[in-house]
Write an enzyme that holds these catalytic residues in place. Structure first.
Site, short mmCIF file in Angstrom:
data_model
loop_
_atom_site.label_atom_id
_atom_site.label_comp_id
_atom_site.label_asym_id
_atom_site.label_seq_id
_atom_site.Cartn_x
_atom_site.Cartn_y
_atom_site.Cartn_z
N GLY A 197 -8.75 5.20 0.65
CA GLY A 197 -9.97 5.10 -0.14
C GLY A 197 -9.84 4.09 -1.27
O GLY A 197 -10.48 4.22 -2.30
N GLU A 235 1.17 -5.10 4.42
CA GLU A 235 0.29 -5.65 5.45
C GLU A 235 -0.15 -7.04 5.02
O GLU A 235 -0.08 -7.40 3.85
CB GLU A 235 -0.98 -4.78 5.58
CG GLU A 235 -0.76 -3.45 6.22
CD GLU A 235 -2.05 -2.68 6.43
OE1 GLU A 235 -3.03 -2.92 5.71
OE2 GLU A 235 -2.06 -1.84 7.34
N LYS A 236 -0.69 -7.78 5.97
CA LYS A 236 -1.31 -9.06 5.67
C LYS A 236 -2.53 -8.79 4.80
O LYS A 236 -3.29 -7.83 5.05
CB LYS A 236 -1.75 -9.70 6.99
CG LYS A 236 -2.51 -10.99 6.85
CD LYS A 236 -1.57 -12.15 6.64
CE LYS A 236 -2.35 -13.44 6.29
NZ LYS A 236 -1.50 -14.34 5.47
N PHE A 237 -2.72 -9.59 3.73
CA PHE A 237 -3.92 -9.44 2.91
C PHE A 237 -5.01 -10.35 3.46
O PHE A 237 -4.80 -11.56 3.61
CB PHE A 237 -3.63 -9.77 1.44
CG PHE A 237 -4.86 -9.74 0.58
CD1 PHE A 237 -5.48 -8.53 0.29
CD2 PHE A 237 -5.41 -10.91 0.08
CE1 PHE A 237 -6.63 -8.49 -0.49
CE2 PHE A 237 -6.56 -10.88 -0.70
CZ PHE A 237 -7.17 -9.66 -0.98
N LYS A 248 0.83 -1.21 0.00
CA LYS A 248 0.00 0.00 0.00
C LYS A 248 0.86 1.25 0.00
O LYS A 248 1.93 1.27 0.59
CB LYS A 248 -0.88 0.04 1.24
CG LYS A 248 -1.98 -1.01 1.30
CD LYS A 248 -2.77 -0.82 2.58
CE LYS A 248 -4.05 -1.61 2.58
NZ LYS A 248 -4.80 -1.37 3.83
N ASN A 283 -11.08 8.48 8.66
CA ASN A 283 -11.56 9.60 7.87
C ASN A 283 -11.83 10.75 8.82
O ASN A 283 -12.62 10.63 9.75
CB ASN A 283 -12.83 9.21 7.11
CG ASN A 283 -12.54 8.15 6.07
OD1 ASN A 283 -11.50 8.16 5.43
ND2 ASN A 283 -13.44 7.22 5.92
N ARG A 336 -13.49 13.54 8.82
CA ARG A 336 -14.54 14.41 8.27
C ARG A 336 -15.90 13.75 8.46
O ARG A 336 -15.99 12.61 8.88
CB ARG A 336 -14.30 14.60 6.78
CG ARG A 336 -14.21 13.25 6.08
CD ARG A 336 -14.17 13.34 4.60
NE ARG A 336 -13.77 12.07 4.01
CZ ARG A 336 -14.56 11.05 3.76
NH1 ARG A 336 -15.85 11.12 4.05
NH2 ARG A 336 -14.11 9.93 3.23
#
Lengths: 450, 145
Positions: free
Chosen positions: A165, A201-203, A159, A290, A292
């Site tokens: 998102g 990361e681990k999927f 990632k 997030n 917001r």
């Protein structure tokens, strides 16, 4: 303490914020692009000001124009809504520097949460459970990278630290593909986010998307307002959401909720926020926060009985939260369908003039929308034209109400995703609850009904 | 597509001198071809999977034969772009030869980019729009001779 709010957004959320401001007796100033000049919420504003031509980059994303509009109209606070500049730390800082209140957390909080590696580190420090993997950017040395991936165990997901998102990530099934995937993700991240940092990361193979709504004031008080399940997604875009997330043990949820609240206190969080998790086999894994108001906030309002946009504005005005965690309950069940102007057979956008607009109604039915018959859906912005929200005593009760409401709603002149929603609410696996984030796309690929 | 509509297309074609007619609606494409000495034959097919990684869709330009060549019309309401980016050269210029399937322009709507492709081989006769403007569904964009 401010008495006027400039709404730096458009569409249904501009209307939603305007309603909250009115409920609080605040003056509303609506900014709009040339394309949104005739919108109903622009007419209803105490003051409206055009900030530029239709393309968002020339209007809703134009920071200087927004701040100038606030100065010219005498607005004391700016509500960014969602999307556009809502998670832009530089904008939040500019608003504060101009002597205005940014309705949201501090620029520093937005900046930490915008960097997914920094966010993960902050969450680990606060005891929030995260996806297995280091909370640091990957080193350059291939042997170290291979070592880290082996520690996690394949499959892993690469990632971008600047992503989020659903953008800037890549799944790696085996060691031989790791370095290649890494190089591509780094290059994409550098171009798209201006930050080439990546992490692994681990999927998780079949997770659900579960999120926790939080609300914090400026006096060290924070609350968690229950859970939402947003597993029905297409290309990482949420399609249908519900509250609470079904089938999650109350004790487990309360434990994670308490951790989120602790994290808010530790980072000095202010206002509304959402902790997003992947949930697999009754374990929560933090993915991002997030900072917001969110599109799907109404399902939380329906189940908690709290107008959370009003609460968001009140804490930004410097008020103390008057409710305690013990007062927060979850009553019944709520669903929200995002109604988009798109042809769901080919997933083509469908801007144009709405010629027929019949909304559903009755007990437990709410529609948040800025559209109407004769409204021209612009090709310049997002395709969402309405949110259909229903509430019921139980999940089954709410789902039955949703089926009727979707059948009642009629839109002509443009194509919408109503047919997709009508099929989804009759999908047996969805009706049973707890489907994973791949369910909708699998159904679409099968082409069987939903 | 309803039988009634298909019948209407057949009737419309039968009363004209068209040799070919293609219409798309709701994921269906109906293609009518007139063979020498016969009445139009319907050939209908469901469109393939719409998904592609880049959120791009391809539209064959709606084509109709007129005296001045093939008309290329906008498949949907949106913003037309004549090149892949503002700095890049345009996909095609007037006088250029194109092959069926070549990208002629892009229509952007709601952050989705739709390629408009040439329906057949020919020469770009005229480009009737400027890059970046709003175009209505069905608006004439180019003529191909």
């Amino acid at each position: 303490m401010f008495d006027s709010v400039l709404i730096a957004n458009r569409g249904e959320i501009a209307l939603r914020i305007q309603r909250a401001c009115r409920g609080l007796g605040l003056k509303t100033i609506v900014v709009h692009s040339e394309a949104d000049r005739d919108a109903s919420y622009v007419r209803h504003a105490d003051q409206a000001i055009c900030i530029g031509p239709a393309p968002a980059s020339d209007s809703y994303l134009n920071q200087a124009a927004l701040i100038m509009a606030a100065e010219v109209t005498g607005a004391e606070a700016i509500h960014p809504g969602y999307g556009f500049l809502s998670e832009n730390a530089d904008f939040a800082a500019r608003v504060a520097q101009a002597g205005l209140v940014f309705i949201g957390p501090s620029a520093a909080c937005i900046r930490v949460m915008g960097d997914k590696v920094a966010a993960k580190r902050a969450m680990r420090a606060a005891g929030v459970p995260c996806v297995p993997g280091p909370d640091a950017a990957l080193p350059d040395d291939p042997s170290q990278i291979h070592y880290l991936a082996r520690q996690i165990g394949y499959p892993v997901i690469v990632k971008a630290a600047g992503g989020g998102g659903g953008r800037g990530m890549r799944v790696v099934e085996q060691e031989s593909a790791l370095l290649g995937a890494l190089a591509v993700t780094r290059e994409e991240a550098r171009r798209s986010f201006g930050n080439a940092e990546v992490y692994i990361e681990k999927f998780l193979g079949h997770p659900r998307h579960v999120e926790i709504q939080v609300l914090a004031d400026g006096f060290g008080h924070a609350l968690w307002l229950g859970s939402r399940d947003c597993s029905l997604q297409r290309r990482h875009q949420k399609v249908l959401e519900e509250a609470p997330a079904p089938g999650i043990p109350d004790r487990l949820l309360a434990e994670v909720g308490a951790r989120c609240v602790d994290a808010c206190r530790q980072i000095g969080y202010l206002g509304l926020g959402t902790f997003e998790f992947l949930v697999e086999d009754d374990a929560f894994y933090f993915i991002e926060m997030n900072t917001r108001l969110q599109v799907e906030h109404p399902v939380t309002e329906m189940t908690t009985g709290i107008d959370i946009v009003q609460q968001q504005i009140r804490v930004a005005r410097g008020e103390r939260l008057t409710v305690s965690q013990a007062d927060i309950g979850c009553r019944g069940h709520a669903f929200e369908c995002r109604i988009n102007a798109e042809d769901t057979e080919r997933f083509m956008p469908s801007p144009g003039v709405i010629t027929r607009w019949e909304l559903p109604g009755g007990y437990g039915v709410r529609v948040d929308s800025h559209a109407s018959s004769g409204y021209r859906v612009s090709p310049y912005y997002d395709s969402m034209i309405a949110k259909l929200i229903v509430h019921g005593d139980t999940r089954d009760d709410a789902l039955a109400r949703l089926r009727i409401a979707l059948d009642e709603m009629q839109v002509e002149g443009i194509a919408t995703n109503l047919p997709l929603h009508r099929r989804l609410v009759r999908d047996a696996a969805f009706a049973a609850g707890c489907v994973d984030i791949h369910h909708l796309e699998q159904r679409l690929q099968e082409g069987s009904g939903a | 597509m309803e039988l009634k509509q298909i019948k209407a297309f057949i009737d419309a074609m039968a009363s004209s001198d068209l040799s070919e007619l293609e219409a798309s609606k709701d994921g269906w494409t109906l293609k009518l071809v007139r063979r020498a000495g016969s009445t139009p034959t319907p050939r209908s097919s469901a469109e393939g999977s719409p998904s592609s990684e880049l959120r791009e869709t391809e539209e064959s330009a709606a084509a109709s034969s007129g005296e001045s060549g093939t008309e290329v019309r906008a498949p949907l309401y949106g913003l037309v772009y004549l090149g892949p980016s503002p700095e890049a050269p345009p996909f095609v210029v007037a006088g250029q030869a194109v092959k069926a399937g070549d990208i002629l322009c892009i229509i952007e709507a709601m952050k989705v980019f739709n390629n408009v492709c040439a329906a057949r081989d020919g020469i770009v006769e005229r480009i009737l729009v400027e890059s970046g403007i709003e175009v209505e569904a069905g608006q004439l964009l180019m003529r191909i001779a």
